[in-house]
Every structure is written in structure tokens, then in C-alpha cells.
Design a protein around this motif. Structure first.
Motif, PDB file in Angstrom:
ATOM      1  N   PRO A  55       7.392  12.483 -10.740  1.00 40.74           N
ATOM      2  CA  PRO A  55       8.397  11.916 -11.835  1.00 40.74           C
ATOM      3  C   PRO A  55       8.174  10.313 -11.972  1.00 40.74           C
ATOM      4  O   PRO A  55       7.464  10.342 -12.104  1.00 40.74           O
ATOM      5  N   ASP A  56       9.423   9.975 -12.332  1.00 40.73           N
ATOM      6  CA  ASP A  56       8.781   8.850 -13.545  1.00 40.73           C
ATOM      7  C   ASP A  56       9.378   7.440 -12.222  1.00 40.73           C
ATOM      8  O   ASP A  56       9.113   6.883 -12.532  1.00 40.73           O
ATOM      9  N   LEU A  57       9.772   8.576 -11.850  1.00 39.55           N
ATOM     10  CA  LEU A  57      10.743   7.232 -10.364  1.00 39.55           C
ATOM     11  C   LEU A  57      11.641   7.927  -9.464  1.00 39.55           C
ATOM     12  O   LEU A  57      11.475   9.282  -9.575  1.00 39.55           O
ATOM     13  N   ILE A  58      11.170   7.305  -7.985  1.00 42.83           N
ATOM     14  CA  ILE A  58      11.346   7.886  -7.135  1.00 42.83           C
ATOM     15  C   ILE A  58      12.657   7.260  -6.122  1.00 42.83           C
ATOM     16  O   ILE A  58      13.133   6.282  -6.085  1.00 42.83           O
ATOM     17  N   ILE A  59      13.652   7.440  -6.145  1.00 42.50           N
ATOM     18  CA  ILE A  59      14.476   7.162  -5.318  1.00 42.50           C
ATOM     19  C   ILE A  59      14.407   7.624  -3.628  1.00 42.50           C
ATOM     20  O   ILE A  59      14.895   8.887  -3.696  1.00 42.50           O
TER      21      ILE A  59
ATOM     22  N   GLU B 196       6.371  -4.347   1.354  1.00 39.07           N
ATOM     23  CA  GLU B 196       5.102  -4.887   1.625  1.00 39.07           C
ATOM     24  C   GLU B 196       4.462  -2.866   1.614  1.00 39.07           C
ATOM     25  O   GLU B 196       2.891  -2.978   1.198  1.00 39.07           O
ATOM     26  N   LEU B 197       4.840  -2.341   1.934  1.00 40.53           N
ATOM     27  CA  LEU B 197       4.360  -0.744   2.025  1.00 40.53           C
ATOM     28  C   LEU B 197       4.039  -0.786  -0.028  1.00 40.53           C
ATOM     29  O   LEU B 197       3.083   0.609  -0.172  1.00 40.53           O
ATOM     30  N   GLY B 198       5.111  -0.862  -0.570  1.00 38.55           N
ATOM     31  CA  GLY B 198       4.733  -0.633  -1.671  1.00 38.55           C
ATOM     32  C   GLY B 198       5.646  -0.703  -3.272  1.00 38.55           C
ATOM     33  O   GLY B 198       5.629  -0.289  -3.791  1.00 38.55           O
ATOM     34  N   ALA B 199       6.729  -0.499  -2.627  1.00 39.82           N
ATOM     35  CA  ALA B 199       8.678   0.024  -3.105  1.00 39.82           C
ATOM     36  C   ALA B 199       8.909  -1.367  -3.954  1.00 39.82           C
ATOM     37  O   ALA B 199       8.019  -2.731  -3.673  1.00 39.82           O
ATOM     38  N   ASP B 200       9.412  -0.889  -5.271  1.00 43.31           N
ATOM     39  CA  ASP B 200       9.343  -1.984  -5.900  1.00 43.31           C
ATOM     40  C   ASP B 200      10.510  -2.517  -6.223  1.00 43.31           C
ATOM     41  O   ASP B 200      11.347  -3.504  -6.264  1.00 43.31           O
ATOM     42  N   ASP B 201      11.703  -1.561  -5.838  1.00 39.95           N
ATOM     43  CA  ASP B 201      13.525  -2.667  -5.328  1.00 39.95           C
ATOM     44  C   ASP B 201      13.244  -1.628  -3.993  1.00 39.95           C
ATOM     45  O   ASP B 201      13.524  -0.674  -3.718  1.00 39.95           O
TER      46      ASP B 201
ATOM     47  N   GLU C 189      -0.406   6.670  -7.033  1.00 36.32           N
ATOM     48  CA  GLU C 189       0.280   5.115  -6.794  1.00 36.32           C
ATOM     49  C   GLU C 189       1.465   4.093  -8.004  1.00 36.32           C
ATOM     50  O   GLU C 189       1.582   3.495  -7.801  1.00 36.32           O
ATOM     51  N   HIS C 190       0.940   4.252  -9.102  1.00 37.55           N
ATOM     52  CA  HIS C 190       2.000   4.025 -10.214  1.00 37.55           C
ATOM     53  C   HIS C 190       3.222   4.022 -10.830  1.00 37.55           C
ATOM     54  O   HIS C 190       4.294   3.713 -10.956  1.00 37.55           O
ATOM     55  N   ILE C 191       3.562   5.264  -9.870  1.00 38.75           N
ATOM     56  CA  ILE C 191       4.984   5.998  -9.445  1.00 38.75           C
ATOM     57  C   ILE C 191       6.053   4.617  -8.941  1.00 38.75           C
ATOM     58  O   ILE C 191       5.481   4.188  -7.783  1.00 38.75           O
TER      59      ILE C 191
END
Length: 231
Positions: free
Chosen positions: A51-55, A100-105, A79-81
Motif C-alpha cells: 500500500p501507499d500508507l499503513i495505519i 524508534e522502530l521507524g513509524a512516521d507519525d 521499508e519506504h512505506i
């Protein structure tokens, strides 16, 4: 309503009412959504199409959101999602760990659908922009940052910063709106093994704000989590 063709969002949430609420509001905005109720199901979806984004809800049965986030970030294909976490209100430790695990928001429960949509739009907009090069000159909110010269100006006034203060400012300003935990700031500025505490980061930010007189509010504190540069 103007649709957003091609923008596919995967919602991972085990509470059916929340899953329906999220999907309903995203669909109204023109996003293509798909919902699953477990981490295992989410990873299966990724194998079929990304997907383009995951919630991503953190408290999932079986494979929890932390493990899902970690696995997504480890795979070069995914990794870029961008990932937006859903977390219980007040669980600051969970927020810090997720970032710290890589979530964007992140969004805390309970949440407003308007806030959800605003965060989704912001994260997708950030990802659509090319990441600013470390050597690029930045000009944002009347602040000019010149990495090559190690210079900072607020309006016409030059600011004398220490090396650490400059690195912190540059890190935050390159990604306005992004929340950086104290550990992420330490690791970025000094390396993983630098012997410094969270308190030391706070002290550096206090000093940095004083020197940015007139623009000190651009560095925002995210309580219990870290800092961000005003978007």
C-alpha cells in the motif's frame, strides 16, 4: 469529493468499530482502503501488493504492531512505506518505541476523524517530496541554514551555534513536522554509542532556543516523546 487515484491505505486494527470508522472516513476522502484485524494478515497483504500508507494499531493479538513495524522496515521492498501508529492515549513509552522502530507519525485513541485525515494527508505529502540532501541550503520560516558553511541566520541576523546545536537544528529542520525522539537525535548527532542522556538533549534544545531568539517557537516539544520543527 475529489478522489485520490492510486493512494491505497491498509488499516490494521483489531477493534471492528474503530476499523470501520477509519475506513469510512478515508473512503469519503477518496482513498482506496483495505482493513485487516491482525499483524499476520497485514504481512500477507504486503506480500501481494504494497500500500501507499499503513495505519497500524500497536496492541494487536498475536503479532503486535511493534513487530509488524519492525518487519516492514527490515524489508527493502517495504521499508519506504509510511506508517501511522494508533496507540492508547497516554502511552508515551509505546509512542517512543514505535517512532524508534521507524513509524512516521502517531495518533492517540480516542481520536477525531478530522485529525486522522489531516495526519494522513501530511504524511503522504512528506513522502511525495524528495528528501532534502544533507548539503542543501534550507530556508524555512525565515530561518536560513547553510550546512556547507555551518551558518544559520534568523532574518538578517547570524546565529553562532555549537556543532551539536547546529546538527540538532539541521536534523529537525530537514523534516519539518516529523517527531524525533531523544534517542534518535542522539544517534543522528553523535552515533549510537555516544554516552549522553535524554536530559543532555533537553539542555541542548534549551540553549538552541535561546540563540534562535524570535524563532525559538519553531522547535516544538512533543511531551514525553521528543522534538519537531514546526511545519
Amino acid at each position: 469529493m475529489i478522489g485520490r487515484p492510486g493512494k491505497r491505505i491498509l488499516v490494521v486494527e483489531d477493534e471492528e468499530d474503530i476499523l470501520e470508522l477509519v475506513e469510512y472516513n478515508l473512503s469519503r476522502e477518496g482513498y482506496n482502503t483495505e482493513g485487516v484485524t491482525s499483524g499476520e494478515a497485514a504481512l500477507k497483504k504486503f506480500k501481494i501488493s504494497s500500500p501507499d500508507l499503513i495505519i497500524l494499531d500497536l496492541m494487536l493479538p498475536g503479532l503486535d504492531g511493534f513487530e509488524v513495524c519492525k518487519l516492514i522496515r527490515k524489508d527493502p521492498k517495504t521499508e519506504h512505506i509510511p506508517i501511522i501508529m494508533l496507540t492508547a492515549k497516554g502511552e508515551e513509552a509505546d509512542i517512543v518505541t514505535g517512532l524508534e522502530l521507524g513509524a512516521d507519525d502517531y495518533i492517540t485513541k480516542p481520536f477525531s476523524p478530522r485529525i486522522l485525515l489531516a495526519r494522513v494527508k501530511t504524511v503522504l505529502r512528506r513522502k511525495a517530496k524528495e528528501e532534502v540532501s544533507e548539503d542543501s541550503i534550507l530556508e524555512i520560516h525565515d530561518v536560513l541554514i547553510h550546512p556547507g558553511r555551518h551558518e544559520v541566520q534568523v532574518g538578517s541576523r547570524k546565529i553562532d551555534l555549537t556543532s551539536t546545536e547546529f546538527k540538532i537544528l539541521h536534523l529537525l529542520a530537514r523534516r519539518p513536522g516529523w517527531v524525533f525522539t531523544r534517542k534518535q537525535i542522539v544517534d543522528s548527532v553523535h552515533g549510537d554509542d555516544y554516552p549522553v542522556t535524554d536530559r543532555s538533549v533537553d539542555v541542548q534544545v534549551v540553549g538552541l532556543r535561546k540563540k534562535l531568539k524570535g524563532a525559538e517557537d519553531l522547535i516544538e516539544t512533543v511531551r514525553g516523546v521528543g522534538y519537531r520543527f514546526k511545519e
